[in-house]
Enzyme design. Structure first.
Site, mmCIF file in Angstrom:
data_model
loop_
_atom_site.group_PDB
_atom_site.id
_atom_site.type_symbol
_atom_site.label_atom_id
_atom_site.label_comp_id
_atom_site.label_asym_id
_atom_site.label_seq_id
_atom_site.Cartn_x
_atom_site.Cartn_y
_atom_site.Cartn_z
ATOM 1 N N ASP A 65 5.069 2.377 4.066
ATOM 2 C CA ASP A 65 5.636 3.261 5.087
ATOM 3 C C ASP A 65 5.987 2.493 6.360
ATOM 4 O O ASP A 65 6.154 3.088 7.423
ATOM 5 C CB ASP A 65 4.696 4.424 5.398
ATOM 6 C CG ASP A 65 3.363 3.962 5.964
ATOM 7 O OD1 ASP A 65 3.130 2.730 6.024
ATOM 8 O OD2 ASP A 65 2.554 4.826 6.339
ATOM 9 N N THR A 77 -7.840 1.448 3.100
ATOM 10 C CA THR A 77 -6.893 0.353 2.895
ATOM 11 C C THR A 77 -7.553 -0.888 2.294
ATOM 12 O O THR A 77 -6.949 -1.575 1.454
ATOM 13 C CB THR A 77 -6.218 -0.029 4.226
ATOM 14 O OG1 THR A 77 -7.228 -0.156 5.241
ATOM 15 C CG2 THR A 77 -5.211 1.024 4.650
ATOM 16 N N TYR A 117 45.708 20.764 -8.493
ATOM 17 C CA TYR A 117 44.578 20.224 -9.227
ATOM 18 C C TYR A 117 45.068 19.405 -10.409
ATOM 19 O O TYR A 117 45.769 19.913 -11.286
ATOM 20 C CB TYR A 117 43.648 21.342 -9.735
ATOM 21 C CG TYR A 117 42.626 20.834 -10.707
ATOM 22 C CD1 TYR A 117 41.705 19.863 -10.318
ATOM 23 C CD2 TYR A 117 42.584 21.288 -12.027
ATOM 24 C CE1 TYR A 117 40.774 19.352 -11.209
ATOM 25 C CE2 TYR A 117 41.656 20.784 -12.928
ATOM 26 C CZ TYR A 117 40.757 19.816 -12.512
ATOM 27 O OH TYR A 117 39.850 19.302 -13.391
ATOM 28 N N LEU A 136 0.843 -1.197 0.000
ATOM 29 C CA LEU A 136 0.000 0.000 0.000
ATOM 30 C C LEU A 136 0.879 1.248 0.000
ATOM 31 O O LEU A 136 1.675 1.449 0.921
ATOM 32 C CB LEU A 136 -0.917 -0.021 1.219
ATOM 33 C CG LEU A 136 -1.728 -1.315 1.399
ATOM 34 C CD1 LEU A 136 -2.659 -1.208 2.603
ATOM 35 C CD2 LEU A 136 -2.492 -1.673 0.136
ATOM 36 N N ASN A 139 56.527 13.268 -8.868
ATOM 37 C CA ASN A 139 56.332 14.222 -7.783
ATOM 38 C C ASN A 139 55.594 15.433 -8.325
ATOM 39 O O ASN A 139 56.076 16.086 -9.255
ATOM 40 C CB ASN A 139 57.690 14.656 -7.202
ATOM 41 C CG ASN A 139 57.523 15.541 -5.968
ATOM 42 O OD1 ASN A 139 57.409 15.068 -4.861
ATOM 43 N ND2 ASN A 139 57.474 16.857 -6.185
ATOM 44 N N ARG A 157 1.544 14.381 7.472
ATOM 45 C CA ARG A 157 2.383 14.796 8.596
ATOM 46 C C ARG A 157 3.872 14.842 8.229
ATOM 47 O O ARG A 157 4.689 15.344 9.002
ATOM 48 C CB ARG A 157 2.146 13.887 9.799
ATOM 49 C CG ARG A 157 0.808 14.228 10.496
ATOM 50 C CD ARG A 157 0.420 13.193 11.511
ATOM 51 N NE ARG A 157 1.449 12.998 12.510
ATOM 52 C CZ ARG A 157 1.533 11.931 13.292
ATOM 53 N NH1 ARG A 157 0.648 10.951 13.179
ATOM 54 N NH2 ARG A 157 2.502 11.825 14.165
ATOM 55 N N ARG A 170 37.699 13.037 -7.192
ATOM 56 C CA ARG A 170 36.413 13.199 -7.876
ATOM 57 C C ARG A 170 36.184 12.043 -8.856
ATOM 58 O O ARG A 170 37.058 11.195 -9.048
ATOM 59 C CB ARG A 170 36.399 14.559 -8.565
ATOM 60 C CG ARG A 170 36.404 15.684 -7.531
ATOM 61 C CD ARG A 170 36.620 17.047 -8.149
ATOM 62 N NE ARG A 170 35.703 17.264 -9.261
ATOM 63 C CZ ARG A 170 35.853 18.212 -10.170
ATOM 64 N NH1 ARG A 170 36.914 19.020 -10.116
ATOM 65 N NH2 ARG A 170 34.986 18.350 -11.126
#
Lengths: 468, 468, 468
Positions: A103, A79, A365, A9, A376, A16, A332
């Site tokens: 739920d 229901t 970067y 369901l 290095n 709420r 990233r």
């Protein structure tokens, strides 16, 4: 023939929650709570799952896994009406039908299994799930007969004092005999408000002299329904704690489980150590004896054995064995850091392969680059990969030494063993074992000659890396 | 005429705090605990508030809101003596006087209201606040008569076994009939130690045949007095939890409330999501559907709808709608970041306006600048706004492309659509749509000419931005 | 003569830890749990401590403090056998022998003291430690006689219903009369599995008519044994909470103790404030009124009075009084930051002394340097201390102004009051009060002349610091 099906369901508004998002789509441990319910049903080997949608139907349907049946309840008339609608999608050959709510997201698979087993093995037309709670106020009480079967579900408003004292409540999760359900779900009488309630099916069954058996949940806290975001946070905490304990029992040290979030599908090797404030999300894989944290945030990444990632963010990236990442690093998407690398403070890497043993210790970067072994990379280095229109690649050969504040204007190649001087702006490829300096950078011999022409002497400028 | 007044006792030393700061000034949720008491009294519409100071009087008085009455108790001769001193500042026309303590900071306004109402509506000369606790050891017990009124307050040392078993304790918060209090507060007998205690006023009233009524706090945990920093931490946790629950009930998702701190005055829009490890302080305003955290620290800032701020610090700044800030960004006071901006790793902005859609993705510093729309700020960019003596401004026009490692020596203006080459040191204004390179930076045509003079060819040096 | 000795059982495999590390070496609050046991025994003035090793003996022995006796139990034939082995290292003159386990790490020193005292003062041949717990299931129950002495230890499997209802359990920690133990430990009968259990010594004593007295732990939660990592995490939390409360009672504000980790040996001055998400490790010393956090990670460092460290990492470093560190700073080993310094965003310092009042506000790297007072270090500054072969030193005199993006190619000295222009690559020493610019940097007068030769004018290029 389908032995078992489930109707979930998911039509309610969930006012709420005070949200534009339908209640069953609110995430728990990173996934919509409805999907946790569907997963548990699948793990319980329920063959057919039907989701009954209503409020926010389009959003809910879009969130469902491919191939899952959904049917809309319009208008939303309670229901029992939702189950009636759901039954239109349950195959005729089905013998047992679980009904549960989108739920109520923490019910474990084995509880669905127990409910199925209870209904399938006996002569009850339905088995209902009950829970013993500390404070039953507001819930329907399960009144049992001498055999332990359900004699009635009594709502709070209809309960006398003795019934109110019953601590066993109706969770709202059932397993029905499919034929009985199909025959009777349309006979539920309308309530005063014109809605049709599932609990009245219990009354119907009992009035007809049929047996309604009861399964009591061993852990009542897992039967909680999510009606507002306070309950949502409580469920999140429970689910996180379960996950953390599973890893700890399997041999992972989690120093402070309350401060750690681990998504359900994360894998962690034995003797790994998860330090406080750490988040492991998505399908991340953490190697044996790795140390993650404190304050690491790892998303959908692979961390090798014995690697250490701390105070850093790693997203859709990989880290080789024995590497150290952090603090304040950001790997990233597409960053592939090799074994034994040291990626340090304020170092950012995107969409780049970094070879074994390479060091990038300071603010810098590296993007769209292929970096060799034992390179290095000095403080302040930038792969200038964007010219305002497109992104370009940087190649750095094994053993190269990129001096501090070098600008590598992509596309550009730095040969193996080459060096760039501090502040070099490298606009052209650098041959192997060659040192370039200046803006734009030129091989050191050439510059010396031209510099001499200009009355300058730049030959002291070859230094400029920086180091741990 | 003043209907109600309150005397707040704030003279105690609080030796168990072991602090140079007077106890009532210790902060709770970011504010001195005394101010929480004064606020709750104000919300209960108590018209006149008098603070009685003693130890650390100067510090306490300096912390009071303007216009609030304070009176010193010197020497400190007990709580009844403090009330006597306080009454000298209570207007003669006052009818009801609340007495409470500056170190009982969680009492909610409606409890003060209930106490006022209880005393004002009946014939009791005082109403006292009681609380039912799990372990009453050490507290004065409230002994009730058949009507539920107070028959006695019995201190631990004077209590027999039956009385010790009473779980209802005296909180030390009262509402008095003002005239009765004024007439009787001087009559409290001295204790053995020579001090005068408020609880003896209860005995006085009862001995005189006056009624003392009782209000029981619905939530005993809010009646806690702060005597040491362990209690302070407990109160902090309670207050934080209350605030978090208020937001959750209003439609904000807080993934892990125990790891989040939200100050009392923060506003958060519906469907915003607060991730773990996040702190929202001061009068911050968070827009609808914004995602804050994990690990965001937002102080007195405004975050627009749907913006995302993570692993970053935002202080006295604003962030436009749909912008993304982080990770590892620092927006310092006066940073105003426009809609749809992407401010990324190790980017620092201070006292600057950033236009819509501008990108500052990497390590860089922008201070005292006005930056247009759709600008690209390369890695390593610095607005050199300080010459050792004063701060100077940088202006960057719409659509400009600031190459990696550009030094913008303020005061300086970069025209709209202009470009700076990687490593450029820009000491002079750059006209619109012009590219400058070099140290110091010059328009690319000029440089080519002079460079040629020097036997160099710099024309490949125009690239050098960097990108996500 | 040795009055008391302790045998610490550390031979078990701890299979439920699922670890390559022996169980007793798993860390708790940063130290192997076995060391916590040994420390508590030392604080209880137990003169001789003997560790009985078995599984992972080499690793365990390597972790022991110098001079501590260890003896191997091979094969591992149970706890009584382990004690028998341990007794071979207990001096003959010993009068009292404590036996405890290396995996019961929270027992406080005073509890060992109480056990010693109980056994030593009376005629009992042994005193055993008991604990009252909520759920005794699975533990041996302590059955008492009318005098409160132990009448039997009954294991779960042998217990009838009444005995199972006993909530007092045997912790597995004892103090024996040494002579009695030596005489009897070899007489323990083998169990069905062929192992020898300590609890059978209790039966032996009682059968011989000897008294076995009982000490009940005042706090049962401290008697927990660590069998898996869930228990380990629980013990960690308890220990952390104890430490935090100790500091709070001594006058330190800890805003959210549950989010803070403080190692046992950390010292914190009065009125210091520890903000959430903060970790204080090793032998760190925090000055009075310092503010640490939020999100500070301090390891083995010294922070001066009134300093503020937030959102930063400080490792084996020192911070002077009134200094501010953070956010996003990293003080690495050997960083000594002077009073009143401001070390800011993305600033990294390693093995360097920084004088009083110096500012390093932005992304930058200072390593192997000696920096004077009141220096300004601009954004992007790098001390290029590594030439690919060795590390070299940088010296910066008082009041120097290092312009943005300056590369200081070490070894190099910047004189007092000297300035470097933005983007300067400093390859040679700069005399006091001299300004250098360019790549490589040259004094500004010299450059102007040579620049003029090249048709350029660089004299506007002297600016370039950056500021808060």
């Amino acid at each position: 023939m389908v032995a078992s099906a489930a109707i979930v369901l998911a039509a309610g508004q969930g006012t709420r929650m005070r949200s534009r998002l339908p209640k069953v789509l609110h995430p728990l441990a990173g996934r919509p709570m409805l999907l946790h319910v569907l997963d548990a049903l699948a793990r319980a080997s329920v063959e057919e799952r039907v989701v009954v949608t209503g409020h926010g139907a389009e959003q809910v349907e879009a969130a469902l896994p491919d191939g899952l049946a959904a049917v809309r309840q319009e208008p939303q008339l309670g229901t029992a009406d939702a189950v009636r609608v759901g039954m239109t999608r349950v195959p005729a050959s089905t013998r047992h039908v679980i009904v549960t709510s989108g739920d109520v997201p923490l019910l474990p698979a084995d509880l669905f299994g127990a409910l199925l087993h209870e209904q399938a093995e006996g002569d009850a037309v339905m088995a209902l799930l009950a829970a013993r709670v500390g404070d039953p106020t507001g819930y329907g009480r399960v009144v049992r007969d001498a055999d332990g079967d359900c004699r009635a579900i009594v709502e709070e408003t209809d309960a006398d004092e003795a019934t109110r004292a019953i601590a066993e409540i109706n969770v709202g999760c059932y397993c029905f005999d499919a034929a009985w359900l199909r025959a009777n779900v349309g006979d539920v009488p309308a309530s005063a408000s014109g809605e049709f309630y599932l609990t009245d099916l219990v009354a119907l069954a009992l009035a007809a002299g049929r047996r309604v058996s009861v399964v009591t949940a061993p852990r009542a806290e897992l039967t909680i329904g999510i009606n507002d975001r306070v309950a949502l946070a409580g469920a999140e905490q429970l689910m996180r704690r379960e996950i953390a304990e599973r890893h700890m029992r399997a041999g992972v040290t989690i120093v402070d489980p309350s401060s750690v979030r681990i998504d359900a599908e994360v894998q962690i090797g034995q003797d790994a150590r998860i330090e406080p404030g750490t988040t492991l999300l998505g399908a991340s894989v953490i190697g044996q004896e790795a140390v993650i944290g404190p304050n690491a945030h790892v998303v959908a990444s692979r961390i090798g054995p014995r690697a250490h990632v701390w105070a850093s963010i790693v997203e859709e990236a990989s880290v080789g064995e024995d590497a150290e990442i952090g603090p304040f690093s950001h790997l990233r998407p597409g960053a592939e850091v090799g074994p034994r690398c040291r990626i340090g403070n304020y170092a950012e890497i995107k969409n780049s392969r970094i070879g074994a043993g390479t060091q990038q210790h300071h603010f810098s970067y590296v993007g769209d680059a292929d970096v060799g072994d034992d390179v290095n990379i000095g403080a302040g280095t930038v792969t200038a990969n964007y010219d305002g229109e497109q992104k370009n690649a940087t190649l750095i050969g094994d053993g190269a030494f990129i001096g501090s504040d070098s600008m590598l204007i992509a596309p550009v190649t730095i040969g193996a063993g080459a060096r760039t001087g501090a502040g070099a702006v490298v606009t052209r490829d650098v041959p192997p074992n060659t040192t370039v300096v200046g803006m734009p950078a030129r091989p050191i011999e050439l510059r010396r000659r031209s510099a001499t022409t200009a009355g300058e002497d730049r030959n002291t400028q070859t230094g400029g890396g920086s180091t741990p």
